[in-house]
Write a protein that holds these residues in place. Structure first.
Motif, PDB file in Angstrom:
ATOM      1  N   GLY A 272       2.850  -0.627  -7.947  1.00  0.00           N
ATOM      2  CA  GLY A 272       1.862  -0.004  -7.058  1.00  0.00           C
ATOM      3  C   GLY A 272       0.675   0.595  -7.798  1.00  0.00           C
ATOM      4  O   GLY A 272      -0.267   1.091  -7.170  1.00  0.00           O
ATOM      5  N   LEU A 273       0.703   0.563  -9.137  1.00  0.00           N
ATOM      6  CA  LEU A 273      -0.403   1.130  -9.922  1.00  0.00           C
ATOM      7  C   LEU A 273      -1.619   0.207  -9.832  1.00  0.00           C
ATOM      8  O   LEU A 273      -1.515  -0.999 -10.104  1.00  0.00           O
ATOM      9  CB  LEU A 273       0.023   1.253 -11.392  1.00  0.00           C
ATOM     10  N   ILE A 274      -2.771   0.769  -9.497  1.00  0.00           N
ATOM     11  CA  ILE A 274      -3.998  -0.056  -9.522  1.00  0.00           C
ATOM     12  C   ILE A 274      -4.460  -0.135 -10.976  1.00  0.00           C
ATOM     13  O   ILE A 274      -4.561   0.884 -11.673  1.00  0.00           O
ATOM     14  CB  ILE A 274      -5.096   0.549  -8.633  1.00  0.00           C
ATOM     15  N   HIS A 275      -4.703  -1.357 -11.431  1.00  0.00           N
ATOM     16  CA  HIS A 275      -5.088  -1.559 -12.831  1.00  0.00           C
ATOM     17  C   HIS A 275      -5.988  -2.791 -12.944  1.00  0.00           C
ATOM     18  O   HIS A 275      -6.093  -3.582 -12.008  1.00  0.00           O
ATOM     19  CB  HIS A 275      -3.844  -1.706 -13.716  1.00  0.00           C
TER      20      HIS A 275
ATOM     21  N   VAL B  47      -6.417   1.723 -16.012  1.00  0.00           N
ATOM     22  CA  VAL B  47      -5.455   2.111 -14.976  1.00  0.00           C
ATOM     23  C   VAL B  47      -6.048   3.253 -14.163  1.00  0.00           C
ATOM     24  O   VAL B  47      -6.870   4.022 -14.669  1.00  0.00           O
ATOM     25  CB  VAL B  47      -4.103   2.552 -15.593  1.00  0.00           C
ATOM     26  N   ILE B  48      -5.609   3.353 -12.922  1.00  0.00           N
ATOM     27  CA  ILE B  48      -5.973   4.515 -12.100  1.00  0.00           C
ATOM     28  C   ILE B  48      -4.682   5.333 -11.938  1.00  0.00           C
ATOM     29  O   ILE B  48      -3.824   4.999 -11.108  1.00  0.00           O
ATOM     30  CB  ILE B  48      -6.568   4.096 -10.742  1.00  0.00           C
ATOM     31  N   PRO B  49      -4.507   6.353 -12.806  1.00  0.00           N
ATOM     32  CA  PRO B  49      -3.240   7.089 -12.806  1.00  0.00           C
ATOM     33  C   PRO B  49      -2.931   7.678 -11.428  1.00  0.00           C
ATOM     34  O   PRO B  49      -3.826   8.196 -10.753  1.00  0.00           O
ATOM     35  CB  PRO B  49      -3.475   8.208 -13.839  1.00  0.00           C
ATOM     36  N   GLY B  50      -1.690   7.561 -11.032  1.00  0.00           N
ATOM     37  CA  GLY B  50      -1.249   8.142  -9.758  1.00  0.00           C
ATOM     38  C   GLY B  50      -1.505   7.245  -8.547  1.00  0.00           C
ATOM     39  O   GLY B  50      -1.067   7.569  -7.441  1.00  0.00           O
ATOM     40  N   SER B  51      -2.168   6.094  -8.756  1.00  0.00           N
ATOM     41  CA  SER B  51      -2.505   5.245  -7.594  1.00  0.00           C
ATOM     42  C   SER B  51      -1.277   4.542  -7.016  1.00  0.00           C
ATOM     43  O   SER B  51      -1.362   3.913  -5.958  1.00  0.00           O
ATOM     44  CB  SER B  51      -3.575   4.222  -7.974  1.00  0.00           C
ATOM     45  N   HIS B  52      -0.126   4.642  -7.702  1.00  0.00           N
ATOM     46  CA  HIS B  52       1.119   4.056  -7.176  1.00  0.00           C
ATOM     47  C   HIS B  52       1.739   4.970  -6.118  1.00  0.00           C
ATOM     48  O   HIS B  52       2.729   4.604  -5.497  1.00  0.00           O
ATOM     49  CB  HIS B  52       2.119   3.845  -8.319  1.00  0.00           C
ATOM     50  N   ARG B  53       1.220   6.179  -5.981  1.00  0.00           N
ATOM     51  CA  ARG B  53       1.757   7.080  -4.938  1.00  0.00           C
ATOM     52  C   ARG B  53       0.610   7.702  -4.147  1.00  0.00           C
ATOM     53  O   ARG B  53       0.645   8.876  -3.809  1.00  0.00           O
ATOM     54  CB  ARG B  53       2.701   8.135  -5.536  1.00  0.00           C
TER      55      ARG B  53
ATOM     56  N   MET C  37       0.875  -1.177   0.000  1.00  0.00           N
ATOM     57  CA  MET C  37       0.000   0.000   0.000  1.00  0.00           C
ATOM     58  C   MET C  37       0.911   1.225   0.000  1.00  0.00           C
ATOM     59  O   MET C  37       1.712   1.404   0.928  1.00  0.00           O
ATOM     60  CB  MET C  37      -0.904  -0.044   1.237  1.00  0.00           C
ATOM     61  N   PRO C  38       0.852   2.054  -1.060  1.00  0.00           N
ATOM     62  CA  PRO C  38       1.810   3.167  -1.142  1.00  0.00           C
ATOM     63  C   PRO C  38       1.574   4.233  -0.084  1.00  0.00           C
ATOM     64  O   PRO C  38       0.477   4.326   0.483  1.00  0.00           O
ATOM     65  CB  PRO C  38       1.541   3.761  -2.531  1.00  0.00           C
ATOM     66  N   GLY C  39       2.601   5.057   0.135  1.00  0.00           N
ATOM     67  CA  GLY C  39       2.432   6.297   0.896  1.00  0.00           C
ATOM     68  C   GLY C  39       2.096   7.413  -0.093  1.00  0.00           C
ATOM     69  O   GLY C  39       1.608   7.148  -1.192  1.00  0.00           O
ATOM     70  N   GLU C  40       2.400   8.646   0.277  1.00  0.00           N
ATOM     71  CA  GLU C  40       2.036   9.792  -0.576  1.00  0.00           C
ATOM     72  C   GLU C  40       3.104  10.100  -1.625  1.00  0.00           C
ATOM     73  O   GLU C  40       2.865  10.870  -2.539  1.00  0.00           O
ATOM     74  CB  GLU C  40       1.834  11.055   0.282  1.00  0.00           C
TER      75      GLU C  40
END
Ligand SMILES: O=C(O)CCC(=O)C(=O)O
Length: 281
Positions: A190-193, A151-157, A122-125
């Motif tokens: 970490g990208l949700i896809h 993809v959900i862009p930015g979900s890796h951070r 689970m990523p941090g900020e």
């Protein structure tokens, strides 16, 4: 096919850090794609299906080294992978898969299943260097019928999760990627896809080269005679990048304990350049 001069890796890196993925267009040509499809059907004939509507084949570099090594060791993708993870890039698994078609009524408006990938957390900020990345190609244009990648862009951070009931429906922040056959999308673990169900009436072919860091375990078996022969040939020409792909990292001890007083990306670039310079002509 890829021409080094036309690809701006720094731009791809910027996009990858920002969005969690980046697409390299037209990396593989029609002949390569046709050969992979043919191999898929050979494997399918040789073996019982793993389920009624999905067929997955792993350790394919051992099964078909001449066909698969060029994809695993693709210099464009490896140069990019080393920018993202440093020269610690190992093949976790190479998967050739096919998804059968279902009817539009069966598919409804659901997605295949949102998730982050193997070795994630689970990523941090903030952006963090991934432990693994996926280089995915589709062997046909991903029209809406074949089932695009979402993809959900930015979900890796972002420390964002999804409740059970949200995991198989479209997401308000999603981007739908109708990739072309032969494009390669590289995703941060970490990208949700999610994929999308295939309603094309044909097989949806999927080709994934999943890389992780050399100190992690790998999912594919790299002990077979074909992969061992690749390692031996690489050792002869002092090609550490190729050896590392299959779990042999002779620089690991020094590089994984380097003191860490220089910026990661600067140090990685120096090591990558040294590895290239060390290859015997
Ligand atoms: O089927 C797809 O397009 C997505 C595959 C996927 O989610 C994955 O490789 O983790």
């Amino acid at each position: 096919m890829y021409e080094a001069k036309t690809v701006d890796l720094a731009k791809h890196l910027e996009e990858f850090k920002e969005q969690g993925y980046t697409v390299f267009e037209r990396v593989y040509d029609e002949d390569t794609i046709a050969a992979w499809k043919e191999k898929f059907h050979q494997l399918k004939e040789d073996r019982a299906a793993t389920s009624q509507n999905e067929w997955w084949y792993s350790s394919t570099c051992e099964l078909a080294p001449k066909l698969m090594l060029p994809a695993v060791a693709n210099p464009l993708i490896l140069d990019f992978a080393e920018l993202v993870m440093g020269p610690f890039v190992q093949l976790d698994n190479l998967t050739l898969a096919g998804f059968g078609s279902i009817t539009k009524a069966e598919a409804g408006s659901r997605v295949s299943g949102w998730h982050r990938d193997r070795w994630a957390n689970m990523p941090g900020e903030d952006y963090t260097h991934p432990l693994s990345i996926n280089a995915i190609s589709y062997l046909q244009d991903l029209t809406d019928e074949y089932g695009p990648l979402r993809v959900i862009p930015g979900s890796h951070r972002k420390p964002c999760g999804l409740a059970k009931e949200e995991q198989s429906i479209p997401h308000p922040d999603e981007l739908v990627l109708n990739m072309k056959a032969g494009d390669v999308v590289v995703t941060h673990n970490g990208l949700i896809h999610s994929g999308t169900p295939n309603t094309s009436g044909n097989i949806r072919y999927f080709f994934s080269v999943y890389y992780n860091r050399t100190w992690l375990k790998h999912t594919d078996n790299h002990s077979g005679p074909n992969v061992q022969a690749i390692i031996q040939a690489a050792r002869k020409r002092n090609d550490h990048r190729t050896m590392r792909l299959f779990g042999v990292d002779e620089h690991l001890e020094a590089r994984a304990n380097s003191g860490f007083l220089t910026a990661d990306e600067q140090r990685w670039a120096e090591w990558s350049a040294a590895d290239k310079a060390a290859i015997k002509p």
